[in-house]
Design an enzyme around this catalytic site. Structure first.
Site, PDB file in Angstrom:
ATOM      1  N   ASN A   1       0.695  -1.287  -0.078  1.00 31.11           N
ATOM      2  CA  ASN A   1      -0.037   0.062   0.021  1.00 31.11           C
ATOM      3  C   ASN A   1       0.798   1.208  -0.094  1.00 31.11           C
ATOM      4  O   ASN A   1       1.820   1.302   0.596  1.00 31.11           O
ATOM      5  CB  ASN A   1      -0.897  -0.095   1.192  1.00 31.11           C
ATOM      6  CG  ASN A   1      -1.784  -1.250   1.104  1.00 31.11           C
ATOM      7  OD1 ASN A   1      -2.016  -2.086   0.164  1.00 31.11           O
ATOM      8  ND2 ASN A   1      -2.236  -1.475   2.369  1.00 31.11           N
ATOM      9  N   VAL A   2       0.432   2.199  -0.577  1.00 28.57           N
ATOM     10  CA  VAL A   2       1.093   3.671  -0.890  1.00 28.57           C
ATOM     11  C   VAL A   2       0.415   4.722   0.038  1.00 28.57           C
ATOM     12  O   VAL A   2       0.771   5.829  -0.033  1.00 28.57           O
ATOM     13  CB  VAL A   2       1.292   3.942  -2.374  1.00 28.57           C
ATOM     14  CG1 VAL A   2       2.074   2.960  -3.096  1.00 28.57           C
ATOM     15  CG2 VAL A   2      -0.129   4.109  -2.924  1.00 28.57           C
TER      16      VAL A   2
ATOM     17  N   HIS B   1       5.856  -0.328  -2.939  1.00 30.16           N
ATOM     18  CA  HIS B   1       5.223   0.205  -4.133  1.00 30.16           C
ATOM     19  C   HIS B   1       5.537   1.785  -4.067  1.00 30.16           C
ATOM     20  O   HIS B   1       4.937   2.497  -4.622  1.00 30.16           O
ATOM     21  CB  HIS B   1       4.096  -0.417  -4.530  1.00 30.16           C
ATOM     22  CG  HIS B   1       3.906  -1.634  -4.823  1.00 30.16           C
ATOM     23  ND1 HIS B   1       2.804  -2.325  -4.901  1.00 30.16           N
ATOM     24  CD2 HIS B   1       5.109  -2.466  -5.343  1.00 30.16           C
ATOM     25  CE1 HIS B   1       2.978  -3.493  -5.345  1.00 30.16           C
ATOM     26  NE2 HIS B   1       4.179  -3.631  -5.431  1.00 30.16           N
TER      27      HIS B   1
ATOM     28  N   CYS C   1      10.073  20.061 -11.339  1.00 32.91           N
ATOM     29  CA  CYS C   1      11.529  19.892 -10.475  1.00 32.91           C
ATOM     30  C   CYS C   1      12.234  21.273 -10.252  1.00 32.91           C
ATOM     31  O   CYS C   1      12.587  21.976 -11.356  1.00 32.91           O
ATOM     32  CB  CYS C   1      12.478  19.103 -11.149  1.00 32.91           C
ATOM     33  SG  CYS C   1      14.059  18.818 -10.344  1.00 32.91           S
TER      34      CYS C   1
ATOM     35  N   ASN D   1      -8.303 -12.594   4.849  1.00 36.32           N
ATOM     36  CA  ASN D   1      -8.904 -12.090   3.434  1.00 36.32           C
ATOM     37  C   ASN D   1     -10.513 -12.241   3.599  1.00 36.32           C
ATOM     38  O   ASN D   1     -10.917 -13.419   4.068  1.00 36.32           O
ATOM     39  CB  ASN D   1      -8.292 -12.396   2.267  1.00 36.32           C
ATOM     40  CG  ASN D   1      -8.553 -11.791   1.041  1.00 36.32           C
ATOM     41  OD1 ASN D   1      -9.464 -11.354   0.639  1.00 36.32           O
ATOM     42  ND2 ASN D   1      -7.216 -11.444   0.234  1.00 36.32           N
TER      43      ASN D   1
HETATM   44  N1  APR Z   1     -10.283  -7.566   5.016  1.00 36.87           N
HETATM   45  C1  APR Z   1      -9.491  -8.405   4.628  1.00 36.87           C
HETATM   46  N2  APR Z   1      -9.305  -8.460   2.899  1.00 36.87           N
HETATM   47  C2  APR Z   1     -10.033  -7.594   2.266  1.00 36.87           C
HETATM   48  C3  APR Z   1     -10.992  -6.420   2.965  1.00 36.87           C
HETATM   49  C4  APR Z   1     -11.202  -6.668   4.451  1.00 36.87           C
HETATM   50  N3  APR Z   1     -11.754  -5.740   4.916  1.00 36.87           N
HETATM   51  N4  APR Z   1     -11.523  -6.008   1.809  1.00 36.87           N
HETATM   52  C5  APR Z   1     -10.790  -6.581   0.930  1.00 36.87           C
HETATM   53  N5  APR Z   1     -10.160  -7.410   1.034  1.00 36.87           N
HETATM   54  C6  APR Z   1      -9.430  -8.255   0.317  1.00 36.87           C
HETATM   55  C7  APR Z   1      -9.995  -8.564  -1.070  1.00 36.87           C
HETATM   56  O1  APR Z   1     -10.861  -9.898  -0.934  1.00 36.87           O
HETATM   57  C8  APR Z   1      -8.914  -8.789  -2.260  1.00 36.87           C
HETATM   58  O2  APR Z   1      -8.313 -10.142  -2.147  1.00 36.87           O
HETATM   59  O3  APR Z   1      -8.244  -7.514  -0.232  1.00 36.87           O
HETATM   60  C9  APR Z   1      -7.791  -7.938  -1.416  1.00 36.87           C
HETATM   61  C10 APR Z   1      -7.295  -6.691  -2.421  1.00 36.87           C
HETATM   62  O4  APR Z   1      -6.963  -6.910  -3.472  1.00 36.87           O
HETATM   63  P1  APR Z   1      -6.265  -6.026  -4.670  1.00 36.87           P
HETATM   64  O5  APR Z   1      -7.429  -4.932  -4.837  1.00 36.87           O
HETATM   65  O6  APR Z   1      -5.921  -6.727  -5.858  1.00 36.87           O
HETATM   66  O7  APR Z   1      -4.844  -5.178  -3.718  1.00 36.87           O
HETATM   67  P2  APR Z   1      -3.588  -5.674  -3.812  1.00 36.87           P
HETATM   68  O8  APR Z   1      -3.590  -6.970  -3.796  1.00 36.87           O
HETATM   69  O9  APR Z   1      -2.968  -4.803  -2.438  1.00 36.87           O
HETATM   70  O10 APR Z   1      -2.804  -5.308  -4.992  1.00 36.87           O
HETATM   71  C11 APR Z   1      -1.625  -5.319  -5.061  1.00 36.87           C
HETATM   72  O11 APR Z   1      -1.600  -4.086  -7.392  1.00 36.87           O
HETATM   73  O12 APR Z   1      -2.395  -2.540  -8.546  1.00 36.87           O
HETATM   74  C12 APR Z   1      -1.381  -2.978  -7.950  1.00 36.87           C
HETATM   75  O13 APR Z   1       0.557  -1.693  -7.061  1.00 36.87           O
HETATM   76  C13 APR Z   1      -1.093  -1.927  -6.734  1.00 36.87           C
HETATM   77  O14 APR Z   1      -0.108  -2.259  -4.497  1.00 36.87           O
HETATM   78  C14 APR Z   1      -1.065  -2.829  -5.565  1.00 36.87           C
HETATM   79  C15 APR Z   1      -1.010  -4.176  -6.099  1.00 36.87           C
END
Ligand code: APR
Length: 241
Positions: A102-103, A119, A147, A213
């Site tokens: 996460n950013v 990231h 810049c 998750n």
């Molecule tokens: N508690 C637990 N899990 C959750 C919750 C919650 N309250 N809400 C959502 N989720 C889960 C979803 O089921 C899903 O599996 O969080 C996950 C989010 O997935 P993504 O949206 O794909 O995010 P992420 O895995 O962090 O993405 C990775 O992808 O776009 C790029 O660089 C960006 O860091 C990011 C990377």
């Protein structure tokens, strides 16, 4: 969510070297849309359409507008009990490291110190040409920002799709993952190769692995335990030290 199995709690109690890997799911309860969830679109764009250097070169203002919108959401959001639980874990275990995808800056704001922001951080910027980098305050700025050293365009200091990870940062994470005895994987869909690879390093090295998750992910089959539930709720149950 019902009480957790005693075997899982015992693994948490006895752990000494813990690594947590978080994704967008942990910040969902703070009101930040996940990337691949139903609110993951902006206008008609997906994250993948904007978070890459080609799109930035074609239309830096459009990409910056997207980041400004997201910065505003992140600024207004507050760390939730999941972020706070992870920050607290630093003092509960002899060694604890957080690797976040996460950013949004919510982990640092919750108090996490031993953290790798894999990231980047949305509140930082860097020059597309020279080595200038800086933190962005809350003041608005003209787009695209320029810049102050070399007059080139500044970009968000974020690792975009197609860009390379910093090898030193990865090596450091790998060392910690290989020696971990407990791995927590929280709120990530496991769609991005490198974070999945990092999680697998710990699993293959023998760490007891717990995934938290709301749904299943690409890692669910590989972990020792998949705990279906919200990050904040489950993490608080795991604070058993
Ligand atoms: N508690 C637990 N899990 C959750 C919750 C919650 N309250 N809400 C959502 N989720 C889960 C979803 O089921 C899903 O599996 O969080 C996950 C989010 O997935 P993504 O949206 O794909 O995010 P992420 O895995 O962090 O993405 C990775 O992808 O776009 C790029 O660089 C960006 O860091 C990011 C990377």
């Amino acid at each position: 969510m019902q009480a957790l199995d005693e075997n899982i709690l015992e693994k948490c109690r006895s752990a000494k070297r813990v690594v947590a890997i978080t994704g967008a799911g942990i910040s969902a309860e703070s009101g930040i849309p996940t990337f691949r969830g139903k609110n993951g679109y902006w206008k008609s764009y997906r994250a993948e359409d904007l978070a890459n250097f080609e799109s930035f070169q074609k239309n830096p203002i459009l990409v910056w507008e997207w980041y400004q919108m997201r910065m505003e959401i992140c600024r207004k959001a507050e760390p939730n009990p999941g972020h706070l639980a992870i920050a607290k874990m630093e003092s509960l275990y002899p060694e604890f490291h957080l690797i976040t995808q996460n950013v949004d800056n919510l982990h640092p704001r919750a108090g996490s110190k031993n953290i790798t922001e894999l990231h980047g951080n949305i509140f930082t910027t860097r020059c597309t040409k020279c080595t200038y980098n800086s933190t962005l305050g809350s003041d608005s700025f003209p787009l695209p920002p320029i810049c102050p050293n070399c007059n080139s365009i500044l970009r968000p200091n974020i690792l975009w799709f197609g860009e390379s990870y910093d090898i030193k940062v990865l090596d450091d994470c790998i060392q910690k993952l290989r020696s971990a005895d407990l791995l927590l994987i929280i709120g990530t869909s496991g769609q991005v190769t490198v974070p999945v690879y990092l999680a697998e390093e710990a699993i293959q090295s023998g760490a007891y692995s717990i995934e938290i998750n709301l749904d299943r992910s690409t890692l669910s089959k590989k972990v020792n335990v998949h705990l279906q539930g919200s990050a904040s709720e489950v993490l608080q149950l795991l604070m058993v030290k």
